[in-house]
Structure formats: structure tokens, C-alpha cells
Design a protein around this motif. Sequence first.
Motif, PDB file in Angstrom:
ATOM      1  N   ALA A   1      20.179  37.695  49.613  1.00 12.96           N
ATOM      2  CA  ALA A   1      21.074  36.579  49.937  1.00 12.96           C
ATOM      3  C   ALA A   1      20.706  35.973  51.293  1.00 12.96           C
ATOM      4  O   ALA A   1      20.678  34.747  51.446  1.00 12.96           O
ATOM      5  N   GLN A   2      20.411  36.823  52.276  1.00 15.61           N
ATOM      6  CA  GLN A   2      20.028  36.322  53.598  1.00 15.61           C
ATOM      7  C   GLN A   2      18.743  35.518  53.529  1.00 15.61           C
ATOM      8  O   GLN A   2      18.601  34.499  54.208  1.00 15.61           O
TER       9      GLN A   2
ATOM     10  N   VAL B   1      19.659  31.996  51.972  1.00 14.94           N
ATOM     11  CA  VAL B   1      20.392  31.049  52.821  1.00 14.94           C
ATOM     12  C   VAL B   1      19.726  30.857  54.178  1.00 14.94           C
ATOM     13  O   VAL B   1      20.123  29.984  54.939  1.00 14.94           O
TER      14      VAL B   1
ATOM     15  N   VAL C   1      25.006  35.454  55.949  1.00 14.15           N
ATOM     16  CA  VAL C   1      25.593  34.992  54.696  1.00 14.15           C
ATOM     17  C   VAL C   1      27.112  34.878  54.812  1.00 14.15           C
ATOM     18  O   VAL C   1      27.771  35.801  55.278  1.00 14.15           O
TER      19      VAL C   1
ATOM     20  N   LEU D   1      27.339  31.072  48.171  1.00 12.35           N
ATOM     21  CA  LEU D   1      26.769  31.701  49.351  1.00 12.35           C
ATOM     22  C   LEU D   1      26.199  30.618  50.246  1.00 12.35           C
ATOM     23  O   LEU D   1      25.493  29.730  49.778  1.00 12.35           O
ATOM     24  N   CYS D   2      26.507  30.688  51.526  1.00  8.16           N
ATOM     25  CA  CYS D   2      25.967  29.699  52.454  1.00  8.16           C
ATOM     26  C   CYS D   2      25.597  30.372  53.766  1.00  8.16           C
ATOM     27  O   CYS D   2      25.946  31.520  54.019  1.00  8.16           O
ATOM     28  N   ASN D   3      24.890  29.641  54.614  1.00 11.27           N
ATOM     29  CA  ASN D   3      24.477  30.143  55.911  1.00 11.27           C
ATOM     30  C   ASN D   3      25.668  30.032  56.865  1.00 11.27           C
ATOM     31  O   ASN D   3      26.136  28.940  57.174  1.00 11.27           O
ATOM     32  N   GLU D   4      26.143  31.181  57.331  1.00  9.33           N
ATOM     33  CA  GLU D   4      27.326  31.230  58.196  1.00  9.33           C
ATOM     34  C   GLU D   4      27.112  30.484  59.506  1.00  9.33           C
ATOM     35  O   GLU D   4      28.050  29.956  60.097  1.00  9.33           O
TER      36      GLU D   4
END
Length: 66
Positions: free
Chosen positions: A26-27, A30, A34, A46-49
Amino acid sequence: MTSTKLQAHGLTVHVFEDQPPSLAEAQKLVGGWVEVVTLNDGSQLLCNEEGRREGLFLNVIATLIA
């Protein structure tokens, strides 16, 4: 991990049907930390925090979905 990759208008979406990606996967998708957003239908986005802090462009479609 099996996913279907969809691309349109410069955006990429990965759809996972069998199992969710691992944290490392996931990392990578994005490009950083995550953030998981649960949508009204129970699916997850899921998105980039740190996307805003890193100056990434606003994903208008994802914002409207969430």
C-alpha cells in the motif's frame, strides 16, 4: 496480491478483489504513508496521508467519492 489497474485522465486506480495489499504494498502504491478512508458502501480508499504537505495535486474524483 491481485489487483486490476485502471487509468483514465492521468489518474490510476488499483482495485483489489481477493485480499487487501500489505502495508508495504500500500505504501508503494500511494508513495508514502497510507491513510485509509472507508466509503459509505464499505469499500476503502487508500491515499497518501502526507499528500497535501508534500504538494501533491488534489485528486478531485477521490475527494468527491469520499
